[in-house]
Design a protein around this motif. Structure first.
Motif, PDB file in Angstrom:
ATOM      1  N   ARG A   2      48.290 -17.075  69.219  1.00 44.39           N
ATOM      2  CA  ARG A   2      48.024 -16.999  67.771  1.00 44.39           C
ATOM      3  C   ARG A   2      46.723 -17.698  67.399  1.00 44.39           C
ATOM      4  O   ARG A   2      45.984 -17.235  66.533  1.00 44.39           O
ATOM      5  CB  ARG A   2      49.173 -17.631  66.986  1.00 44.39           C
ATOM      6  CG  ARG A   2      50.455 -16.840  66.976  1.00 44.39           C
ATOM      7  CD  ARG A   2      51.512 -17.571  66.163  1.00 44.39           C
ATOM      8  NE  ARG A   2      51.111 -17.741  64.780  1.00 44.39           N
ATOM      9  CZ  ARG A   2      51.650 -18.642  63.944  1.00 44.39           C
ATOM     10  NH1 ARG A   2      52.600 -19.457  64.380  1.00 44.39           N
ATOM     11  NH2 ARG A   2      51.250 -18.718  62.709  1.00 44.39           N
ATOM     12  N   PHE A   3      46.447 -18.826  68.069  1.00 41.98           N
ATOM     13  CA  PHE A   3      45.273 -19.629  67.724  1.00 41.98           C
ATOM     14  C   PHE A   3      44.429 -19.848  68.978  1.00 41.98           C
ATOM     15  O   PHE A   3      44.618 -20.805  69.709  1.00 41.98           O
ATOM     16  CB  PHE A   3      45.705 -20.969  67.123  1.00 41.98           C
ATOM     17  CG  PHE A   3      46.667 -20.853  65.973  1.00 41.98           C
ATOM     18  CD1 PHE A   3      46.270 -20.298  64.770  1.00 41.98           C
ATOM     19  CD2 PHE A   3      47.979 -21.290  66.089  1.00 41.98           C
ATOM     20  CE1 PHE A   3      47.159 -20.178  63.703  1.00 41.98           C
ATOM     21  CE2 PHE A   3      48.876 -21.182  65.034  1.00 41.98           C
ATOM     22  CZ  PHE A   3      48.459 -20.624  63.840  1.00 41.98           C
ATOM     23  N   SER A  23      41.061 -21.507  62.290  1.00 41.96           N
ATOM     24  CA  SER A  23      41.842 -20.675  61.371  1.00 41.96           C
ATOM     25  C   SER A  23      41.938 -21.321  60.004  1.00 41.96           C
ATOM     26  O   SER A  23      41.946 -22.548  59.872  1.00 41.96           O
ATOM     27  CB  SER A  23      43.255 -20.454  61.931  1.00 41.96           C
ATOM     28  OG  SER A  23      43.213 -19.811  63.185  1.00 41.96           O
ATOM     29  N   SER A  24      42.018 -20.504  58.984  1.00 37.97           N
ATOM     30  CA  SER A  24      42.134 -21.032  57.623  1.00 37.97           C
ATOM     31  C   SER A  24      43.470 -21.737  57.446  1.00 37.97           C
ATOM     32  O   SER A  24      44.482 -21.330  58.023  1.00 37.97           O
ATOM     33  CB  SER A  24      42.012 -19.893  56.602  1.00 37.97           C
ATOM     34  OG  SER A  24      43.043 -18.942  56.789  1.00 37.97           O
ATOM     35  N   LYS A  41      35.834 -26.595  60.151  1.00 43.79           N
ATOM     36  CA  LYS A  41      37.043 -25.838  60.461  1.00 43.79           C
ATOM     37  C   LYS A  41      37.639 -26.177  61.819  1.00 43.79           C
ATOM     38  O   LYS A  41      38.813 -25.907  62.062  1.00 43.79           O
ATOM     39  CB  LYS A  41      36.740 -24.338  60.410  1.00 43.79           C
ATOM     40  CG  LYS A  41      36.488 -23.808  59.002  1.00 43.79           C
ATOM     41  CD  LYS A  41      36.346 -22.304  59.026  1.00 43.79           C
ATOM     42  CE  LYS A  41      36.181 -21.747  57.615  1.00 43.79           C
ATOM     43  NZ  LYS A  41      36.051 -20.267  57.608  1.00 43.79           N
ATOM     44  N   ASP A  42      36.835 -26.739  62.733  1.00 46.17           N
ATOM     45  CA  ASP A  42      37.338 -26.951  64.088  1.00 46.17           C
ATOM     46  C   ASP A  42      37.177 -28.383  64.578  1.00 46.17           C
ATOM     47  O   ASP A  42      37.053 -28.631  65.768  1.00 46.17           O
ATOM     48  CB  ASP A  42      36.677 -25.981  65.066  1.00 46.17           C
ATOM     49  CG  ASP A  42      35.155 -26.108  65.072  1.00 46.17           C
ATOM     50  OD1 ASP A  42      34.627 -26.948  64.308  1.00 46.17           O
ATOM     51  OD2 ASP A  42      34.499 -25.382  65.849  1.00 46.17           O
ATOM     52  N   SER A  71      41.170 -23.841  66.396  1.00 45.68           N
ATOM     53  CA  SER A  71      40.766 -22.442  66.488  1.00 45.68           C
ATOM     54  C   SER A  71      39.893 -22.019  65.317  1.00 45.68           C
ATOM     55  O   SER A  71      39.318 -20.923  65.331  1.00 45.68           O
ATOM     56  CB  SER A  71      42.002 -21.536  66.553  1.00 45.68           C
ATOM     57  OG  SER A  71      42.684 -21.519  65.303  1.00 45.68           O
ATOM     58  N   GLY A  92      44.145 -24.788  58.412  1.00 49.21           N
ATOM     59  CA  GLY A  92      44.360 -25.856  59.381  1.00 49.21           C
ATOM     60  C   GLY A  92      44.003 -27.210  58.795  1.00 49.21           C
ATOM     61  O   GLY A  92      42.955 -27.366  58.183  1.00 49.21           O
ATOM     62  N   LYS A 112      45.907 -24.535  65.362  1.00 54.38           N
ATOM     63  CA  LYS A 112      45.409 -23.825  64.181  1.00 54.38           C
ATOM     64  C   LYS A 112      44.068 -24.407  63.744  1.00 54.38           C
ATOM     65  O   LYS A 112      43.113 -23.686  63.448  1.00 54.38           O
ATOM     66  CB  LYS A 112      46.418 -23.917  63.031  1.00 54.38           C
ATOM     67  CG  LYS A 112      45.969 -23.183  61.771  1.00 54.38           C
ATOM     68  CD  LYS A 112      46.864 -23.495  60.584  1.00 54.38           C
ATOM     69  CE  LYS A 112      48.273 -22.984  60.771  1.00 54.38           C
ATOM     70  NZ  LYS A 112      49.092 -23.189  59.549  1.00 54.38           N
ATOM     71  N   ARG A 113      43.992 -25.731  63.726  1.00 58.59           N
ATOM     72  CA  ARG A 113      42.759 -26.390  63.299  1.00 58.59           C
ATOM     73  C   ARG A 113      41.619 -26.151  64.289  1.00 58.59           C
ATOM     74  O   ARG A 113      40.505 -25.796  63.904  1.00 58.59           O
ATOM     75  CB  ARG A 113      43.020 -27.892  63.152  1.00 58.59           C
ATOM     76  CG  ARG A 113      41.795 -28.699  62.725  1.00 58.59           C
ATOM     77  CD  ARG A 113      41.378 -28.357  61.315  1.00 58.59           C
ATOM     78  NE  ARG A 113      40.221 -29.131  60.902  1.00 58.59           N
ATOM     79  CZ  ARG A 113      39.636 -29.023  59.708  1.00 58.59           C
ATOM     80  NH1 ARG A 113      40.140 -28.177  58.821  1.00 58.59           N
ATOM     81  NH2 ARG A 113      38.584 -29.744  59.399  1.00 58.59           N
TER      82      ARG A 113
END
Length: 305
Positions: free
Chosen positions: A108-109, A64-65, A209-210, A62, A67, A59-60
């Motif tokens: 998903r991610f 994505s919010s 974000k990543d 990728s 994460g 999640k992180r």
């Protein structure tokens, strides 16, 4: 005749030649190729902690919010922390491994091949982790050499230069910080400098974000080093209510340890139907032996086995 263990179980190649040193995981550029990842994950049991780490880590990376930027592996020595670190290293580097072993999380991610930087605080006590990380991320020399703690702006400068997600893996860090507590520098110690660098790295990562940071901790060991990690997290929490996710690599209170051993030792095991048939046959044989007074009839089949 009931089948024997040799009849229904097939050992992995070299399973009986395992040495203690084989369990000491090592991560560097040469060990992260795709074939090594295939072999490593093929013999890895997917614990609850591993699944949680993979899902949240993907999640992180990728972008994505929601994460979380920081993951802390907490368990005693030998609890599987480094194994999870190496698992994440392979998965972050190779999208094909994600699709093969964690297809749901991978779909998903989604993200491409991530940069991976690794530092082991036990094997390299005389090196500064920030220089090693910058080098592995492709920007050697971006930080000032020597015991000069990079500020948050310096970490931002490094992260700005990255065009892909980055996974930063820090193993045995309490040992690292604990060692530098003994090295005097000015009015303090080198651990003060290293602790500030660590805290600044976390603060810089929060706004990205990543960028994903994974640190192993030793429960009830190297208390001084663990306190430095705690203080860095407390400082980072001033900017974000919760920055870390605590992961237990292996549930030692359940049966995950046995499942890991089976995965490491055997390439083929009997089906549940075969196991039940053997167990039932064993129980009947015990009952007959008890009736004929061949064995002690006060013990159950489970006690005898």
């Amino acid at each position: 005749m009931l089948p024997t263990i040799k009849d229904v179980c097939l050992l992995n190649e070299g399973a009986l030649d395992i040495r203690i040193s084989d369990g000491i995981e090592r991560i560097d550029e040469e060990t992260l190729d795709l074939s090594a990842g295939e072999k490593f994950l093929k013999h890895s049991y997917l614990t609850k902690g591993m699944k949680e780490l993979v899902n949240e880590g993907f999640k992180r990376l990728s972008g994505s919010s929601g994460g979380r930027p920081f993951f802390r592996l907490k368990q005693a020595m030998g609890g599987g922390k480094t194994h999870l670190i190496k698992t994440m290293a392979f998965l972050a580097r190779h999208p094909s491994l994600r699709n093969e072993y964690f297809p749901e999380a991978a779909s998903r991610f989604e993200f491409g091949s991530a940069k991976v930087a690794f530092f082991n605080g036990r094997e390299q006590p005389n090196d500064f982790f920030w220089g090693r990380i910058a080098d592995q991320l492709g920007h050697k020399g971006i930080f000032q050499e020597g015991a000069h703690s990079p500020g948050e702006e310096h970490w931002h400068s490094l992260f700005d230069k990255l065009s892909v997600p980055a996974l930063i893996l820090l193993d045995e860090m309490p040992t690292y910080f604990g060692y530098y507590r003994t090295q005097v520098l000015g009015d303090g110690t080198v651990a003060d400098v290293a602790g500030r660098a660590f805290a600044n790295m976390l603060s810089a990562a929060i706004g990205r974000k990543d960028i994903c940071i994974l640190v192993s901790d030793l429960e009830a060991s190297h208390a001084d080093g663990t306190q430095i990690i705690d203080r860095a997290l407390e400082s980072a929490r001033k900017e974000l209510s919760r920055v870390e996710v605590n992961i237990t690599p292996v549930d030692l209170s359940g049966d995950e340890t046995y499942a890991i051993l089976k995965k490491r030792l055997f390439s083929k095991l009997p089906s549940e139907t075969e196991v039940n048939h053997i167990a039932e046959s064993f129980g009947k044989a015990i009952e007959q032996a008890q009736k004929s007074k061949t064995i002690d009839n006060q013990k159950t089949p489970e006690q005898i086995s």
